[in-house]
Scaffold this active site. Structure first.
Site, short mmCIF file in Angstrom:
data_model
loop_
_atom_site.label_atom_id
_atom_site.label_comp_id
_atom_site.label_asym_id
_atom_site.label_seq_id
_atom_site.Cartn_x
_atom_site.Cartn_y
_atom_site.Cartn_z
N ARG A 99 0.68 -1.31 -0.03
CA ARG A 99 0.04 -0.09 -0.16
C ARG A 99 0.68 1.34 0.06
O ARG A 99 0.60 2.18 -0.79
CB ARG A 99 -1.03 0.10 1.42
CG ARG A 99 -1.81 -1.16 1.19
CD ARG A 99 -2.94 -0.91 2.22
NE ARG A 99 -3.44 -2.44 2.66
CZ ARG A 99 -4.96 -2.37 3.02
NH1 ARG A 99 -5.54 -1.07 3.27
NH2 ARG A 99 -5.49 -3.54 3.54
N GLU A 360 -10.91 -7.41 -6.56
CA GLU A 360 -10.30 -8.46 -7.63
C GLU A 360 -11.37 -8.73 -8.89
O GLU A 360 -10.59 -8.94 -9.84
CB GLU A 360 -10.20 -9.74 -6.86
CG GLU A 360 -9.27 -9.56 -5.71
CD GLU A 360 -9.60 -8.88 -4.36
OE1 GLU A 360 -8.58 -8.54 -3.65
OE2 GLU A 360 -10.69 -8.65 -4.25
N THR A 449 0.00 -5.85 -6.30
CA THR A 449 -1.40 -6.51 -5.78
C THR A 449 -2.26 -5.42 -5.29
O THR A 449 -3.21 -5.99 -4.51
CB THR A 449 -1.02 -7.70 -4.79
OG1 THR A 449 -2.15 -8.65 -4.61
CG2 THR A 449 -0.56 -7.32 -3.61
#
Length: 459
Positions: A99, A360, A449
């Protein structure tokens, strides 16, 4: 290296609506939680996890892409003048890497503003102390001031996904600084994992940082294992497809997934990925929905075309996890029926009905639309965006996670707007409806991710 798209571009009507959603969320964050990690969107309070401005840093590249110059500059000034990295605070290595470190690196690549790289280097140096083990496996947590690492409070092990999903960011830091220690540390993690025997080339959920040994346990593409598989492919792509060991490890793992975890529901034969610990369980986390886009991305870069077809099938299943719910939003976990006498493919347990604003499925929509131009991905994405608008948007408080996707009358507000809603979900919505394929081209950029774009290395 690519410098990214310009701040200003022509936006279509869907993108304008998505930008408006971002601004609504950002305004609430700015008013009630400025500089804090996350917004408690119902009570109009803030929450502190690592005290690093998670939502703000996670949102930098989203704002830059959307052309929100004023908001971006305000956030940039907070990072430059108010962000304190060297604080007596224990942080999770994985979450902070994907992050905060990822957000800073992406902001640097997009803007070439050296301030972001300086902050990223400082943070990377401090996080590197989590790797101070004889096993090469990092501890899950580290104090950013004392630099002392430790295992998680709940037990001695680290999550496999956490220690194997920090590689893109540290490898990128080595590319930018010329300092080898970052890449060397994370490469050793991958080698340590790969050197161990694994059932069907799949990993369990836990690994011990003291011994470096993988546990025996559940095989899953869900929580605590998911992004291990994502980063196998993406490290190969990041290297400019020069480090073939990552491609080979990825291909071996996809074969294992197909052999052990892939199944089909009844009566409609939805393709899904379950879990196995001894016996097979038809349980699938929403987190697994990243895999459709990853499979498609691999096929785009020369891996078997059958991966693209499998990615499409799995992404359709993820769409059904939304479409079959009363609110049009997916639960956190579903179970697929595999008995021929069943009439419903999907079952949702009471404790799994919540929706956390996760990205996702929209991520896979974006990748598949970019690669196939099949309009159904935009149609599905727009329906999901409208469901978020209807059931998670608060008039004066941004957006909130909800408790029950099956109850349109009382979905139940959870009083939390995750940082990834701005950093990932809204970004992938925006990119799904982007008409210009050169904006973050999948041939030039790889997304970490947490949806932070990092450049593919060029010779």
């Amino acid at each position: 290296m690519p410098t990214g798209p310009p701040l200003k571009m022509t936006h279509n009507e869907q993108q304008k609506a998505i930008i408006a959603a971002f601004k609504h969320a950002w305004q609430a964050y700015k008013e009630y939680a400025w500089g804090k990690d996350e917004l408690k969107s119902v009570s109009h309070r803030s929450s502190t996890w690592f005290n690093l401005g998670l939502t703000l840093v996670d949102s930098l590249d989203t704002m830059w892409l959307m052309g929100l110059t004023e908001e971006f500059n305000e956030a940039r000034n907070w990072v430059a003048h108010s962000m304190v990295i060297a604080q007596t605070k224990d942080v999770n290595l994985f979450e902070t890497t994907i992050r905060v470190l990822g957000g800073l690196l992406s902001a640097y690549h997009l803007t070439k503003d050296n301030m972001f790289l300086e902050k990223a280097s400082d943070l990377g140096d401090r996080l590197l102390h989590a790797f101070g083990t004889s096993s090469n496996i990092p501890f899950s947590d580290v104090n950013l001031y004392t630099l002392k690492p430790h295992a998680p409070k709940w037990g001695p092990d680290s999550s496999v996904s956490e220690v194997t999903s920090i590689q893109l960011e540290f490898r990128d830091l080595t590319q930018l600084t010329g300092t080898k220690k970052y890449q060397e540390a994370v490469d050793k993690v991958m080698e340590t994992v790969q050197a161990q025997a694994r059932s069907h080339n799949l990993v369990p959920q836990f690994i011990n940082a003291q011994t470096g040994r993988l546990s025996s346990g559940t095989l899953t593409l869900g929580s605590r294992a998911d992004s291990y598989y994502e980063y196998l492919l993406k490290q190969w792509l990041q290297s400019g497809k020069t480090e073939d060991k990552f491609r080979n490890w990825y291909l071996d793992s996809v074969q294992g997934i197909q052999e052990v975890l892939l199944s089909h529901s009844e009566p409609n034969k939805l393709t899904f990925i379950g879990e196995k610990r001894g016996r097979f369980s038809p349980k699938m986390d929403h987190l697994v929905c990243f895999i459709g886009g990853v499979l498609a991305l691999g096929a785009h870069h020369g891996l078997p075309s059958s991966h693209l077809e499998l990615g499409k099938e799995l992404t359709y299943t993820c769409w059904q996890m939304y479409e079959r719910m009363a609110t049009g939003l997916s639960p956190e976990i579903v179970y697929f029926n595999t008995s021929p006498d069943k009439t419903d493919d999907i079952t949702v347990k009471a404790n799994d009905r919540h929706n956390l604003l996760r990205p996702e499925t929209v991520e896979s929509f974006f990748v598949l639309y970019r690669l196939t131009k099949d309009q159904r991905y935009r149609e599905w994405g727009w329906k999901i965006f409208q469901a978020f608008e209807k059931y998670t948007k608060l008039p004066n408080g941004g957006y909130t996670s909800i408790n029950n996707v099956q109850d349109t009358q009382n979905p139940g507000y959870r009083d939390k707007m995750e940082s990834f809603f701005l950093g990932e979900t809204l970004k992938y919505f925006f990119l799904l409806f982007c008409d210009d394929d050169t904006v973050l081209s999948l041939d030039e950029w790889v997304f970490n991710t947490e949806a932070h774009p990092l450049p593919i290395w060029t010779k």
